[in-house]
Design an enzyme around this catalytic site. Sequence first.
Site, PDB file in Angstrom:
ATOM      1  N   CYS A 177      67.692  26.895  41.055  1.00 53.26           N
ATOM      2  CA  CYS A 177      68.680  27.083  39.974  1.00 53.26           C
ATOM      3  C   CYS A 177      70.100  27.297  40.480  1.00 53.26           C
ATOM      4  O   CYS A 177      71.051  27.138  39.714  1.00 53.26           O
ATOM      5  CB  CYS A 177      68.286  28.282  39.111  1.00 53.26           C
ATOM      6  SG  CYS A 177      66.561  28.299  38.623  1.00 53.26           S
ATOM      7  N   HIS A 313      74.824  34.457  35.903  1.00 51.09           N
ATOM      8  CA  HIS A 313      73.641  33.590  35.889  1.00 51.09           C
ATOM      9  C   HIS A 313      72.954  33.722  34.531  1.00 51.09           C
ATOM     10  O   HIS A 313      72.596  32.727  33.910  1.00 51.09           O
ATOM     11  CB  HIS A 313      72.709  33.973  37.034  1.00 51.09           C
ATOM     12  CG  HIS A 313      71.587  33.022  37.228  1.00 51.09           C
ATOM     13  ND1 HIS A 313      71.775  31.700  37.559  1.00 51.09           N
ATOM     14  CD2 HIS A 313      70.231  33.196  37.139  1.00 51.09           C
ATOM     15  CE1 HIS A 313      70.608  31.093  37.666  1.00 51.09           C
ATOM     16  NE2 HIS A 313      69.651  31.983  37.417  1.00 51.09           N
ATOM     17  N   HIS A 350      69.309  26.509  29.874  1.00 50.67           N
ATOM     18  CA  HIS A 350      69.296  26.611  31.338  1.00 50.67           C
ATOM     19  C   HIS A 350      69.240  25.201  31.925  1.00 50.67           C
ATOM     20  O   HIS A 350      68.272  24.474  31.742  1.00 50.67           O
ATOM     21  CB  HIS A 350      68.082  27.428  31.774  1.00 50.67           C
ATOM     22  CG  HIS A 350      68.096  27.799  33.223  1.00 50.67           C
ATOM     23  ND1 HIS A 350      69.067  27.381  34.100  1.00 50.67           N
ATOM     24  CD2 HIS A 350      67.225  28.561  33.967  1.00 50.67           C
ATOM     25  CE1 HIS A 350      68.813  27.861  35.308  1.00 50.67           C
ATOM     26  NE2 HIS A 350      67.693  28.591  35.247  1.00 50.67           N
ATOM     27  N   SER A 597     118.306 -25.483  48.621  1.00 49.46           N
ATOM     28  CA  SER A 597     119.587 -25.524  49.322  1.00 49.46           C
ATOM     29  C   SER A 597     119.783 -24.257  50.151  1.00 49.46           C
ATOM     30  O   SER A 597     118.974 -23.965  51.039  1.00 49.46           O
ATOM     31  CB  SER A 597     120.721 -25.742  48.329  1.00 49.46           C
ATOM     32  OG  SER A 597     121.946 -25.963  49.013  1.00 49.46           O
TER      33      SER A 597
END
Length: 987
Positions: A177, A313, A350, A597
């Site tokens: 994770c 978390h 998750h 020219s």
Amino acid sequence: MTGYTGLEIAVVGMAGRFPGSSTVDEFWDHVLAGEAGVRRFTDDELDAAGVSAQRRAEPGFVPMGGALDGIEFFDAKLFGYSPRDAAVLDPQQRVFLECAWHALEHAGHLGDGEGIGVYASASVNTYLLRHLWDNPAVPGGLQPLDLLLANDKDTLASRVAYHLDLTGPAITVQTACSSSLVAIHVACQALLGRDCDTALAGGVSIRPPVHEGYRYTEGGILAADGRCLPFDADAHGVVAGNGVAAVVLRRLEDALADGDTIHAVVKGTAVNNDGAGKVGFTAPSVHGQARAIRAAHELSEVDSSTIGYVEAHGTATPLGDPIEVAALTQAFTTPPESCALGSVKALIGHLDAAAGVAGFVKAVLAVRAGVVPPSPYFTGPGTGLERSPFFVNREALPWPSPRRAGVSGFGMGGTNAHAVLEEPPSPEPMAPGRSRHLLVLSAASEESLRESRERLAGHLAGAGAPLADVSHTLRTGRRALRHRLAVVAGDRAEAGAALAGAWTGAGDRADVVFLFPGQGSQHAGMAARLADEEPVFRAALDECAAHLPFDLDEVLADAGLLQRTRFTQPALFAVEYALARLWERWGVRPAAMLGHSVGEYVAACLAGVFSPEDALKLVTARGELMDALPAGAMLSVPMGADELELPDDVCLAASNAPAMSTVAGTVEAIDRFAAGLSVPSRRLHTSHAFHSSMVDPVLGAFAERVGEVELRAPRVPFASNVSGTWITAAEATDPGYWVRHAREAVRFSEGLRTLLAGGPVNLLEAGPGNVLTTLARQHDLAAGGHAAFGSLRHPREDKHDLDTVLTALGRLWISGVPVDLAAPTADERRRRVPLPQYPFERVRHWVDLPGTTAPQAEPGRAAAAAAVPAQGGDLAVITAIWQELLGIDRIGPDDDYFELGGHSLLATQVLARITGGLGVALPAGAIFEAPTPARLTALVERLRAEQREPAQDDEFARLLAEIRDMSPEELRAELDRERDAQEISQS
């Protein structure tokens, strides 16, 4: 805000797709509104996911999750995949590939992959396990290695590096994770260690079928009611989600120097592992988490009391949340008065391997916006929260400077990661820049280009970055694709309006021919505004001015002086030489040249025949000598040179076009000749009869001047005015040639036909006005696939010189010329700014679950393949084999194998099938030699038609038996050897 230590990393770009959000900006809007991407699935979605009615009725079944819609759609053509290969490619790899494109595009660094590293993570591949394994709907002909390369996590980062041409390290990072946050840590370390200069880091987690739901079990980590409530008193588990995100990172000093848009600054990151000091392998550890967080604080050199938000978390489990709060409390050695906590899992579920980068993106957006994101679900603090300095806010809160945030990611098994972010520094003001700007767009298809144009026009209609920065980003930060568009504008409103009528195309004319006009094209103020705004042009003009016996700027501004040949010819040379140098600085280098020219002197100088100083000496002498001649006249006649019947006192001066010539002589002779013509003619505004017998008196003096300079063989080919064919080294280094050049007729039309005979080219007039492009268009350019552009405005045009030259640059780029689009503003400091994303042209490439959808088109393909050997001829056999193995229903005889998504691994099967079906032993490199069905058919017919002696027949039978007995790996090895041999011989 504190000063920087030199170890900081800038976040300069990001992209992502999350449940309920297709872009990062949309995701942030949902975060601020507290709108969850986790939702209840419909019965139709559950049916498509193969969820039976019996399973739905089971106790604990929760028909909810964070689904990522549209994962079956992919822009396979853009990335070079055949439909067959796209269908078996892990959707995680497809989606991450597109996300990586958008992230680098958002950063303005997609244009050049040099020194860009890739650090990426992915979840377990359920597509392989559930959709492909033992599924009869999987396309036929696939080898185990094909499936392995398409579905193994190990190929994730390398696949991005390959398709986006990124040359830095490509590393797949897997720590459960915490994977994608660890990938960010590894990327930061790589930047600090100089392994790369730019890093793309992120992760993806897509676990098909994404609309399946889950079964809740008592004591498990999944929530009983489909709600994830981190740190809440009612927290009881997490919900599975699917998503992808990537960030682009650079060393802060480099990002500031290059004008990158900085969204946040990474002050420091840390990674560790719990070790064995916990109750079990999957259990979290207070001590391990606290050590990682504290290490990140120390490496960042920040006081933990200054951190105002932590993107935790936050799994919302009864075990995980209290441990995380305890670890944070322990790690914050100088506790803040209060620090907000949040977790993106509450909104999108998750994301497993992508969870860390999802939280990281949320924290970046928060410190950039100055808003502490809300957690509207929150009802009351869970265990341990009330005894800590941390709180969960239900509403968005203003966040004054200095803004610092922490981001945590903890993996099952104990790999912990933490990052400390800080708000971005205030952007440095940029100078206004030039008054006109070139905007370019490109796409892989006309439809994608149309949508890109609409998106950019909509973006320009609102407030935003200066057009100079938009132009810079589009020119330097995007990938150049086949279908192209270019406009020139001065501000956002003008640019938005101009996009509707922009030049578009998908040309393949890479060669450019410079055309240099002669006397008569000059006008007062020519290129004056270009000299004001283009330092390269100004410097080349000044280089010429240093070798002239007069004030060049004064002459260029004075119409009267420009009528004097002594001033006109060197002034024209200077402007045309400076234009050529500007084009060369912009990456436009001529394959050939042609002057008219005095314009041939510019071509010869650029080819190395003269030095610029010597060329100016000769042109100045030529102008002075001719200026002293008696007055004469010149007449433009709408007839070809071979149609003219000229009296003795009138000379052919120029053959300009199939039906356009110029004659010269005394004023009286020209008047008589004009009066006798049956077609209308036009007197030219010249003071002398150039390229006629009237210049004979000065030829001797001019020959002496030519003899004084060094002449060298040309290094770049140019067509001669004297012969109308390619100049030779003998001619270019012969002083007598340049004397004849002043006297004899200008064979411009013949010279142009010489240039056009070699194939399609872009004619670029490097001088004032459009005299030569007008003449060139009388040679039926379109029939030969040619195009002609001017560099400077016509004197009657009321426009900026930059408009013309930048428009020509854009059209050359559209034509396929490899121009340097960064060069026009290389002397400016400009900013790379976020712009609308590339519109992928996604098509469904998917293998459905067994039993959920009937296989589409497979029976028809199988029948066609079975019937191939018996009917239709060689072309039909070969085409049917290609259709089956590439997974494409319709393939034309001239379609290119590699453009259809074919590759060397698949080529072994193609050759084996053709060998078996037609009885012709093809060489291993046949697909490289003949990459279309028509050419491959011709090769087969040629091999079959060759007369063989009996011994040769025996050898053929032996070869046929040998190739039939080869395994795919042996045939592939032989193919690779043949390909290598061909590449060596070609090089």
